[in-house]
Design a protein around this motif. Structure first.
Motif, PDB file in Angstrom:
ATOM      1  N   MET A   1       0.815  -1.213   0.000  1.00 20.98           N
ATOM      2  CA  MET A   1       0.000   0.000   0.000  1.00 20.98           C
ATOM      3  C   MET A   1       0.855   1.271   0.000  1.00 20.98           C
ATOM      4  O   MET A   1       0.565   2.226  -0.681  1.00 20.98           O
ATOM      5  N   ARG A   3       3.605   1.590  -1.342  1.00 22.43           N
ATOM      6  CA  ARG A   3       4.110   1.729  -2.695  1.00 22.43           C
ATOM      7  C   ARG A   3       3.126   2.525  -3.564  1.00 22.43           C
ATOM      8  O   ARG A   3       3.495   3.425  -4.295  1.00 22.43           O
ATOM      9  N   LEU A   4       1.850   2.174  -3.406  1.00 18.83           N
ATOM     10  CA  LEU A   4       0.807   2.867  -4.157  1.00 18.83           C
ATOM     11  C   LEU A   4       0.795   4.340  -3.817  1.00 18.83           C
ATOM     12  O   LEU A   4       0.693   5.194  -4.680  1.00 18.83           O
ATOM     13  N   PHE A   7       3.733   6.213  -5.379  1.00 19.40           N
ATOM     14  CA  PHE A   7       3.516   6.454  -6.805  1.00 19.40           C
ATOM     15  C   PHE A   7       2.471   7.548  -7.018  1.00 19.40           C
ATOM     16  O   PHE A   7       2.607   8.398  -7.870  1.00 19.40           O
ATOM     17  N   ALA A   8       1.425   7.517  -6.210  1.00 17.76           N
ATOM     18  CA  ALA A   8       0.373   8.528  -6.354  1.00 17.76           C
ATOM     19  C   ALA A   8       0.930   9.910  -6.046  1.00 17.76           C
ATOM     20  O   ALA A   8       0.627  10.877  -6.739  1.00 17.76           O
ATOM     21  N   ALA A  11       2.952  11.089  -8.929  1.00 12.31           N
ATOM     22  CA  ALA A  11       2.091  11.488 -10.042  1.00 12.31           C
ATOM     23  C   ALA A  11       1.500  12.860  -9.800  1.00 12.31           C
ATOM     24  O   ALA A  11       1.376  13.669 -10.714  1.00 12.31           O
ATOM     25  N   ALA A  12       1.138  13.134  -8.578  1.00 15.66           N
ATOM     26  CA  ALA A  12       0.527  14.427  -8.281  1.00 15.66           C
ATOM     27  C   ALA A  12       1.553  15.546  -8.337  1.00 15.66           C
ATOM     28  O   ALA A  12       1.218  16.688  -8.616  1.00 15.66           O
ATOM     29  N   VAL A  14       4.086  15.947 -10.410  1.00 23.65           N
ATOM     30  CA  VAL A  14       4.576  16.379 -11.718  1.00 23.65           C
ATOM     31  C   VAL A  14       3.623  17.390 -12.337  1.00 23.65           C
ATOM     32  O   VAL A  14       2.425  17.271 -12.252  1.00 23.65           O
ATOM     33  N   THR A  15       4.198  18.407 -12.942  1.00 24.10           N
ATOM     34  CA  THR A  15       3.357  19.460 -13.501  1.00 24.10           C
ATOM     35  C   THR A  15       3.706  19.806 -14.945  1.00 24.10           C
ATOM     36  O   THR A  15       2.950  20.453 -15.630  1.00 24.10           O
ATOM     37  N   LEU A  17       4.282  19.556 -18.911  1.00 20.44           N
ATOM     38  CA  LEU A  17       3.391  18.966 -19.889  1.00 20.44           C
ATOM     39  C   LEU A  17       4.126  18.444 -21.107  1.00 20.44           C
ATOM     40  O   LEU A  17       5.227  18.846 -21.405  1.00 20.44           O
ATOM     41  N   LYS A 272      12.286  -3.072 -19.872  1.00 18.90           N
ATOM     42  CA  LYS A 272      11.357  -1.975 -20.170  1.00 18.90           C
ATOM     43  C   LYS A 272      12.083  -0.793 -20.792  1.00 18.90           C
ATOM     44  O   LYS A 272      11.871   0.356 -20.439  1.00 18.90           O
ATOM     45  N   ARG A 274      15.069   0.185 -20.563  1.00 26.95           N
ATOM     46  CA  ARG A 274      16.113   0.902 -19.838  1.00 26.95           C
ATOM     47  C   ARG A 274      17.476   0.636 -20.474  1.00 26.95           C
ATOM     48  O   ARG A 274      18.382   1.447 -20.384  1.00 26.95           O
ATOM     49  N   ARG A 311      14.018   7.970 -18.434  1.00 22.47           N
ATOM     50  CA  ARG A 311      13.544   8.497 -19.710  1.00 22.47           C
ATOM     51  C   ARG A 311      12.738   9.764 -19.464  1.00 22.47           C
ATOM     52  O   ARG A 311      12.077   9.888 -18.448  1.00 22.47           O
ATOM     53  N   GLU A 313       9.878  12.183 -19.400  1.00 19.55           N
ATOM     54  CA  GLU A 313       8.432  12.162 -19.455  1.00 19.55           C
ATOM     55  C   GLU A 313       7.927  13.365 -18.681  1.00 19.55           C
ATOM     56  O   GLU A 313       8.716  14.187 -18.218  1.00 19.55           O
ATOM     57  N   LYS A 314       6.623  13.434 -18.588  1.00 21.24           N
ATOM     58  CA  LYS A 314       6.016  14.594 -17.945  1.00 21.24           C
ATOM     59  C   LYS A 314       6.686  14.926 -16.604  1.00 21.24           C
ATOM     60  O   LYS A 314       6.639  14.146 -15.672  1.00 21.24           O
TER      61      LYS A 314
ATOM     62  N   GLN B  37      -6.455   2.703  -8.409  1.00 22.93           N
ATOM     63  CA  GLN B  37      -5.744   2.436  -7.153  1.00 22.93           C
ATOM     64  C   GLN B  37      -6.617   1.607  -6.207  1.00 22.93           C
ATOM     65  O   GLN B  37      -6.134   0.672  -5.570  1.00 22.93           O
ATOM     66  N   VAL B  54       0.254   1.835  -9.559  1.00 25.42           N
ATOM     67  CA  VAL B  54      -0.597   2.715 -10.365  1.00 25.42           C
ATOM     68  C   VAL B  54      -0.071   4.145 -10.274  1.00 25.42           C
ATOM     69  O   VAL B  54       0.090   4.685  -9.180  1.00 25.42           O
ATOM     70  N   THR B  55       0.221   4.742 -11.440  1.00 20.73           N
ATOM     71  CA  THR B  55       0.643   6.142 -11.469  1.00 20.73           C
ATOM     72  C   THR B  55      -0.210   6.914 -12.462  1.00 20.73           C
ATOM     73  O   THR B  55      -0.795   6.340 -13.377  1.00 20.73           O
ATOM     74  N   GLY B  56      -0.255   8.231 -12.282  1.00 23.83           N
ATOM     75  CA  GLY B  56      -1.045   9.084 -13.162  1.00 23.83           C
ATOM     76  C   GLY B  56      -0.160   9.767 -14.187  1.00 23.83           C
ATOM     77  O   GLY B  56       0.778   9.169 -14.707  1.00 23.83           O
ATOM     78  N   GLY B  69       6.796   0.367 -23.993  1.00 23.39           N
ATOM     79  CA  GLY B  69       7.025  -0.837 -23.203  1.00 23.39           C
ATOM     80  C   GLY B  69       7.372  -0.546 -21.760  1.00 23.39           C
ATOM     81  O   GLY B  69       7.986  -1.373 -21.087  1.00 23.39           O
ATOM     82  N   GLU B  70       6.998   0.638 -21.289  1.00 19.73           N
ATOM     83  CA  GLU B  70       7.375   1.026 -19.928  1.00 19.73           C
ATOM     84  C   GLU B  70       6.299   0.695 -18.901  1.00 19.73           C
ATOM     85  O   GLU B  70       6.499   0.938 -17.709  1.00 19.73           O
ATOM     86  N   GLN B 150      -5.065  19.995 -17.885  1.00 18.06           N
ATOM     87  CA  GLN B 150      -3.886  20.291 -18.687  1.00 18.06           C
ATOM     88  C   GLN B 150      -3.936  19.523 -20.002  1.00 18.06           C
ATOM     89  O   GLN B 150      -4.620  18.502 -20.106  1.00 18.06           O
ATOM     90  N   ASN B 176      -4.002  20.434 -12.116  1.00 16.81           N
ATOM     91  CA  ASN B 176      -3.271  19.167 -12.212  1.00 16.81           C
ATOM     92  C   ASN B 176      -4.179  17.943 -12.274  1.00 16.81           C
ATOM     93  O   ASN B 176      -3.815  16.937 -12.856  1.00 16.81           O
TER      94      ASN B 176
END
Lengths: 359, 288
Positions: A1, A3-4, A7-8, A11-12, A14-15, A17, A272, A274, A311, A313-314, B37, B54-56, B69-70, B150, B176
């Motif tokens: 949990m 871990r989730l 990650f969440a 995710a929140a 990052v801004t 685009l 993946k 890398r 890599r 990304e956003k 999630q 799970v990520t956004g 493939g990520e 966004q 966001n």
């Protein structure tokens, strides 16, 4: 949990685009810091060149004026021994893009990608230049007007355009009076299969002494196969100069100067993506009227490994390490092979400026 | 020698997988983030040997990740674009679409705002900046403040294509995520925003506007019957993409999402279970 939750949270946080909207400007930096060791026959300890350099230092600014209009400016600031300052700046992109309809068609005017062969899609997984670029046939960017876009249902891409023909380095008096016509189409009829062909014609009309360079015709079919972690891309280029020579009596003789060659790049992606393990095999025949080699035909082959700890990304910069070897062997007798070993650190980041001046 | 071979084998396995065995990586839409999630938590309770991360980041980020493939599953609140399909196909990736829930994309206003019904045309004009004052749509004489997502968000794209049908007003504040839009509208009496219906489940201080459909009826996104019947104009599927028909642990997770227990979680999160049309498409995608 936990871990989730981590990650969440990431995710929140990052801004930044990927896409930008009207009034916004994306600023991007892409740098290649490279060590190069050049030697004959793997004489690494007695190199002909051993240097660190900033091989590329792209600074890009893309501004979305309105939903249908965007402009892009890319300059490349990199190490160079041409100037006492040790660096130079060159213009790589400067264009306005217009989307006339709701589909994927774009009309692009200015210094932009040159859609011949793989020179425009070469992503430097193999960190050396594409075949057309390496053989000096054409540059990756040129001044011109193009119509470009994607076919429906993800079937493929197309481009057609008219260019100066001399590439992004050609300006002023170095640009001749005849434009180059370029067309390119690539389709993916099946998952993992891409086929395409591009063509380029330039009626040169440049006279030097008794020789008039009449035209240059290039044709480049390509094929890419990708299954699972393995991808192999190959292209074949035929590049034909037609020259006319006028003798002292006024008789004109037409001569075809044909070059042709092959480039195959296999890539195996692991973990993946890398890690990438890649190879390369080039063959280039530099013949005149089919009479045999003129000392410029060559074989080129090598291999390398890329590691992408992160890599792009956003909201995250991209970081990569590349290690590669390339051997160039002229086919002429007695030629020693030249080996290039490079280690390269690539980094890229971007950010979006919400409202740029004038936006 | 055996040690050497074992070492190479271990290194090979590490390189080939790198992700831990029993790990499913899901990435993409922020609209689906909370829902997936919750589904992942429930799944892990039933299948403890598989971890679902799970990520956004947005639908575009997720689709890009499945092409590269990520990740194993991409969450998307919009359909994949033709350019993305081409990029996927040339990379040897066959994007297969599965609908895991139905959303009634909801237009929200502050609970103090008396406006309770709008047409799609009015909402589009508001977001294009052509209607600037609430009095033009039956509300108080106050300037309208726009809140939206966004550009990397699938919801941003869906709303632009279906409702705005043009350029978003540059005055729109780009948030966001869905929760941030709910919070912004809650604290701004002049605000208007759009969020996945699941984000209204526990929301206070905002109300969902009923939107007029083709039959001339005003329908609330909270009306499950009307949304499931396709009567709510902003009904959309919430999607996941895999490379080919899902296999292994990713398939187990998706099958859980589509199961009775999974669809119960969908309801608990404020979204709606997949309808018959999508169930048929899902079965085809799963090779059933």
């Amino acid at each position: 949990m936990k871990r989730l939750q981590v990650f969440a949270a990431l995710a929140a946080a990052v801004t930044v685009l990927f896409a930008i909207e009207p009034g916004q400007t994306e600023l991007e930096m892409n740098g290649w810091f490279r060590y190069t060791n050049e030697s004959e026959s793997f004489g690494v300890t007695e190199p002909s060149a051993s240097r660190f350099s900033l091989e590329r230092g792209y600074v890009r600014m893309k501004h979305q004026w309105a939903p249908k209009f965007e402009s892009k400016l890319t300059i490349d600031i990199h190490s160079s021994d041409k100037y006492a300052e040790g660096a130079t700046v060159r213009l790589k992109e400067a264009y306005l893009n217009y989307k006339p309809g709701g589909g994927d068609l774009n009309l692009t005017a200015g210094l932009q990608k040159h859609y011949f062969s793989s020179v425009y899609s070469w992503d430097y997984t193999n960190p050396f230049k594409s075949l057309a670029d390496a053989q000096g046939l054409c540059a990756s960017a040129d001044y011109g007007l193009t119509a470009n876009g994607y076919l429906p249902a993800g079937f493929g891409e197309y481009q057609a355009g008219i260019y100066n023909g001399e590439g992004y380095k050609g300006a002023g008096k170095n640009v001749n009076l005849s434009p180059a016509l370029v067309g390119n189409v690539r389709v993916a009829p099946l998952t993992g299969v891409k086929v395409g062909v591009s063509g380029r014609y330039n009626a040169v009309g440049k006279t030097s002494g008794s020789v008039t360079e009449k035209n240059v015709l290039g044709v480049a079919p390509m094929l890419k196969l990708a299954f699972g972690p393995v991808a192999v891309e190959g292209e074949y280029i035929i590049w034909n100069h037609t020259n006319e020579t006028t003798d002292t009596l006024g008789a004109v003789t037409s001569t075809d100067h044909v070059q042709s060659g092959l480039c195959v790049v296999p890539v195996v992606s692991l973990a993946k993506r890398r890690f990438e393990v890649h190879g390369r095999f080039d063959m280039w025949d530099h013949k005149q009227d089919g009479e045999g080699d003129d000392g410029k035909s060559l074989l080129r082959y090598g291999a390398g490994v890329n590691w992408h700890p992160q890599r792009r990304e956003k909201g995250k910069p991209g970081v990569a390490l590349q290690f590669a070897w390339l051997r160039t062997q002229l086919k002429s007798e007695g030629s020693e092979p030249v080996d290039e070993l490079i280690a390269q650190f690539r980094f890229e980041w971007s950010t979006v400026i919400p409202q740029f001046i004038g936006g | 020698m055996r040690r050497l071979i074992a070492g190479f084998a271990a290194a090979g396995m590490l390189l080939a997988g790198f992700a831990l065995a029993g790990e499913v990586m899901v990435k993409g839409s922020d609209t689906l983030l909370n829902l997936v999630q919750r589904l992942a938590e429930q799944f892990s309770a039933v299948v403890p040997d598989v971890t679902v991360s799970v990520t956004g980041g947005g639908s575009g980020v997720g689709i890009n990740a499945i092409i590269n493939g990520e990740c194993d599953i991409a969450d998307a609140s919009r359909e994949i674009k033709s350019k993305e399909v081409y990029t996927a196909r040339e990379a040897g990736v066959n994007p297969v679409q599965i609908a895991i829930a139905i959303d009634g994309l909801s237009v929200i206003v502050n609970e103090g705002n008396p406006v309770s019904e709008l047409t799609l045309e009015q909402i589009g004009a508001v977001y294009r900046g052509e209607i600037k004052n609430w009095s033009e749509v039956g509300g108080p004489s106050r300037k309208i403040t726009l809140y939206g997502r966004q550009p990397s968000s699938g919801t941003f794209v869906f709303f632009r294509d279906v409702v705005v049908k043009g350029e978003y007003a540059t005055a729109m504040r780009q948030m966001n995520g869905n929760s941030q839009i709910v919070e912004a509208v809650k604290s701004d009496e002049t605000g208007i925003g759009y969020v996945g219906v699941g984000y209204l489940r526990d929301a206070t201080g905002v109300s969902a506007v009923a939107v007029r459909n083709e039959d001339g009826e005003f329908v609330s996104p909270l009306d499950a019957e009307q949304v499931n019947a396709g009567k709510y104009p902003l009904t959309r599927p919430l999607l996941q993409y895999t490379n080919g028909s899902p296999k292994g642990d990713a398939r187990r997770f998706i099958e859980f999402e589509l199961s009775g227990a999974g669809q119960q979680v969908v309801k608990e999160e404020g979204f709606f279970p997949v309808t018959a049309d999508y169930i048929e498409q899902n079965e085809s995608a799963l090779g059933k």
